[in-house]
Scaffold this motif. Structure first.
Motif, PDB file in Angstrom:
ATOM      1  N   TYR A 189       0.588  -0.935   0.036  1.00 48.18           N
ATOM      2  CA  TYR A 189       0.142   0.109   0.085  1.00 48.18           C
ATOM      3  C   TYR A 189       0.886   1.357  -0.067  1.00 48.18           C
ATOM      4  N   ARG A 190       1.816   1.494   0.297  1.00 48.98           N
ATOM      5  CA  ARG A 190       2.686   2.639   0.573  1.00 48.98           C
ATOM      6  C   ARG A 190       3.132   2.511  -0.810  1.00 48.98           C
ATOM      7  N   GLU A 191       4.164   1.473  -1.209  1.00 44.66           N
ATOM      8  CA  GLU A 191       4.678   1.553  -2.257  1.00 44.66           C
ATOM      9  C   GLU A 191       3.533   2.097  -3.268  1.00 44.66           C
ATOM     10  N   ALA A 192       2.409   1.276  -3.685  1.00 48.32           N
ATOM     11  CA  ALA A 192       1.047   2.127  -4.589  1.00 48.32           C
ATOM     12  C   ALA A 192       0.847   3.212  -3.850  1.00 48.32           C
ATOM     13  N   GLN A 193       0.554   4.416  -3.024  1.00 46.99           N
ATOM     14  CA  GLN A 193       0.711   5.249  -2.264  1.00 46.99           C
ATOM     15  C   GLN A 193       1.558   6.326  -3.005  1.00 46.99           C
ATOM     16  N   TYR A 194       2.949   6.152  -3.348  1.00 48.06           N
ATOM     17  CA  TYR A 194       3.926   6.960  -3.816  1.00 48.06           C
ATOM     18  C   TYR A 194       3.822   7.020  -4.926  1.00 48.06           C
ATOM     19  N   ILE A 195       4.054   5.617  -5.965  1.00 48.22           N
ATOM     20  CA  ILE A 195       3.769   6.320  -7.095  1.00 48.22           C
ATOM     21  C   ILE A 195       2.658   6.969  -7.414  1.00 48.22           C
ATOM     22  N   LEU A 196       1.318   6.705  -7.065  1.00 54.10           N
ATOM     23  CA  LEU A 196       0.462   7.752  -7.653  1.00 54.10           C
ATOM     24  C   LEU A 196       0.612   9.428  -7.261  1.00 54.10           C
ATOM     25  N   GLU A 197       1.109   9.219  -5.471  1.00 52.10           N
ATOM     26  CA  GLU A 197       1.328  10.900  -5.332  1.00 52.10           C
ATOM     27  C   GLU A 197       2.396  11.631  -5.561  1.00 52.10           C
ATOM     28  N   HIS A 198       3.270  10.579  -6.663  1.00 47.37           N
ATOM     29  CA  HIS A 198       4.424  11.572  -7.271  1.00 47.37           C
ATOM     30  C   HIS A 198       4.541  11.290  -8.779  1.00 47.37           C
ATOM     31  N   HIS A 199       3.418  10.746  -9.238  1.00 48.79           N
ATOM     32  CA  HIS A 199       3.726   9.857 -10.213  1.00 48.79           C
ATOM     33  C   HIS A 199       5.270   8.722 -10.868  1.00 48.79           C
ATOM     34  N   ALA A 200       5.008   8.402  -9.791  1.00 41.56           N
ATOM     35  CA  ALA A 200       6.435   7.555  -9.873  1.00 41.56           C
ATOM     36  C   ALA A 200       6.653   6.102 -10.955  1.00 41.56           C
ATOM     37  N   THR A 201       8.475   6.398 -11.306  1.00 38.94           N
ATOM     38  CA  THR A 201       8.204   4.996 -11.880  1.00 38.94           C
ATOM     39  C   THR A 201       8.388   4.166 -11.251  1.00 38.94           C
ATOM     40  N   VAL A 202       8.498   2.687 -11.317  1.00 37.47           N
ATOM     41  CA  VAL A 202       8.404   1.361 -10.458  1.00 37.47           C
ATOM     42  C   VAL A 202       9.880   1.680  -9.848  1.00 37.47           C
ATOM     43  N   ARG A 203      11.236   1.588 -10.719  1.00 34.86           N
ATOM     44  CA  ARG A 203      12.507   2.645 -10.387  1.00 34.86           C
ATOM     45  C   ARG A 203      12.744   2.884  -9.302  1.00 34.86           C
ATOM     46  N   ASP A 204      11.940   4.015  -9.347  1.00 35.53           N
ATOM     47  CA  ASP A 204      11.786   5.585  -8.279  1.00 35.53           C
ATOM     48  C   ASP A 204      11.507   4.851  -7.187  1.00 35.53           C
ATOM     49  N   ALA A 205      10.465   3.873  -7.390  1.00 34.65           N
ATOM     50  CA  ALA A 205       9.656   3.533  -5.822  1.00 34.65           C
ATOM     51  C   ALA A 205      10.411   2.421  -5.381  1.00 34.65           C
ATOM     52  N   ALA A 206      11.272   2.365  -5.704  1.00 34.20           N
ATOM     53  CA  ALA A 206      12.018   1.024  -5.282  1.00 34.20           C
ATOM     54  C   ALA A 206      13.331   1.462  -4.802  1.00 34.20           C
ATOM     55  N   ARG A 207      14.382   2.552  -5.559  1.00 36.02           N
ATOM     56  CA  ARG A 207      14.918   3.090  -4.523  1.00 36.02           C
ATOM     57  C   ARG A 207      14.351   3.926  -3.608  1.00 36.02           C
ATOM     58  N   VAL A 208      13.245   4.572  -3.213  1.00 36.57           N
ATOM     59  CA  VAL A 208      13.005   4.345  -1.897  1.00 36.57           C
ATOM     60  C   VAL A 208      12.140   3.946  -0.907  1.00 36.57           C
ATOM     61  N   PHE A 209      11.977   3.199  -1.782  1.00 35.81           N
ATOM     62  CA  PHE A 209      11.628   1.798  -0.012  1.00 35.81           C
ATOM     63  C   PHE A 209      12.220   0.585   0.068  1.00 35.81           C
ATOM     64  N   HIS A 210      13.576   1.152  -0.711  1.00 30.91           N
ATOM     65  CA  HIS A 210      15.061   0.127  -0.789  1.00 30.91           C
ATOM     66  C   HIS A 210      14.387  -1.482  -1.029  1.00 30.91           C
ATOM     67  N   ALA A 211      14.299  -1.404  -2.258  1.00 28.49           N
ATOM     68  CA  ALA A 211      13.600  -2.984  -2.278  1.00 28.49           C
ATOM     69  C   ALA A 211      14.038  -2.762  -4.053  1.00 28.49           C
ATOM     70  N   GLY A 212      13.913  -4.400  -4.433  1.00 28.71           N
ATOM     71  CA  GLY A 212      14.350  -4.230  -5.928  1.00 28.71           C
ATOM     72  C   GLY A 212      13.083  -3.638  -6.461  1.00 28.71           C
ATOM     73  N   LYS A 213      13.578  -3.419  -7.947  1.00 28.44           N
ATOM     74  CA  LYS A 213      12.502  -3.461  -8.681  1.00 28.44           C
ATOM     75  C   LYS A 213      11.180  -4.766  -9.186  1.00 28.44           C
ATOM     76  N   SER A 214      12.240  -5.098  -9.291  1.00 28.74           N
ATOM     77  CA  SER A 214      11.251  -6.645  -9.457  1.00 28.74           C
ATOM     78  C   SER A 214       9.993  -7.095  -7.917  1.00 28.74           C
ATOM     79  N   THR A 215      10.239  -6.639  -7.399  1.00 28.63           N
ATOM     80  CA  THR A 215       9.640  -6.581  -5.855  1.00 28.63           C
ATOM     81  C   THR A 215       8.571  -5.740  -6.369  1.00 28.63           C
ATOM     82  N   VAL A 216       8.557  -4.568  -5.590  1.00 27.69           N
ATOM     83  CA  VAL A 216       7.806  -3.750  -5.903  1.00 27.69           C
ATOM     84  C   VAL A 216       7.219  -3.242  -7.209  1.00 27.69           C
ATOM     85  N   HIS A 217       7.387  -4.051  -9.178  1.00 26.24           N
ATOM     86  CA  HIS A 217       6.552  -4.379  -9.379  1.00 26.24           C
ATOM     87  C   HIS A 217       5.968  -5.221  -9.295  1.00 26.24           C
ATOM     88  N   GLN A 218       6.438  -6.425  -9.202  1.00 19.13           N
ATOM     89  CA  GLN A 218       5.402  -7.677  -8.449  1.00 19.13           C
ATOM     90  C   GLN A 218       4.255  -7.500  -7.541  1.00 19.13           C
TER      91      GLN A 218
END
Length: 84
Positions: A9-38
């Motif tokens: 839910y935090r990742e989804a909210q971040y993407i919506l609020e910032h129109h972020a890419t999966v890569r941006d969200a992964a960087r912010v949440f210290h997770a892998g791109k594949s994890t965030v995408h999944q």
């Protein structure tokens, strides 16, 4: 709520609020791109289909603009104004 659900839910909210890419969200949440995408595709669709639809719309825009961003990054690289 489980830790994984909170993260999704935090990742989804971040993407919506910032129109972020999966890569941006992964960087912010210290997770892998594949994890965030999944998280924001498969797992979010099961948890909250309405929120998934909103996130999917942002991801689709990012996908459509990907080639433009890549071209801009290459241009900046060769002009010497990119990240150093």
């Amino acid at each position: 709520m489980r830790h994984a659900e909170e993260r999704i839910y935090r990742e989804a909210q971040y993407i919506l609020e910032h129109h972020a890419t999966v890569r941006d969200a992964a960087r912010v949440f210290h997770a892998g791109k594949s994890t965030v995408h999944q998280d924001v595709t498969t797992r979010l669709m099961q948890l909250n289909p309405a929120l998934y639809a909103k996130v999917r719309a942002v991801l689709d825009v990012n996908l459509a603009e990907r080639h433009v961003r890549g071209g801009q990054a290459t241009r900046e690289k060769y002009l010497g104004i990119g990240n150093r």
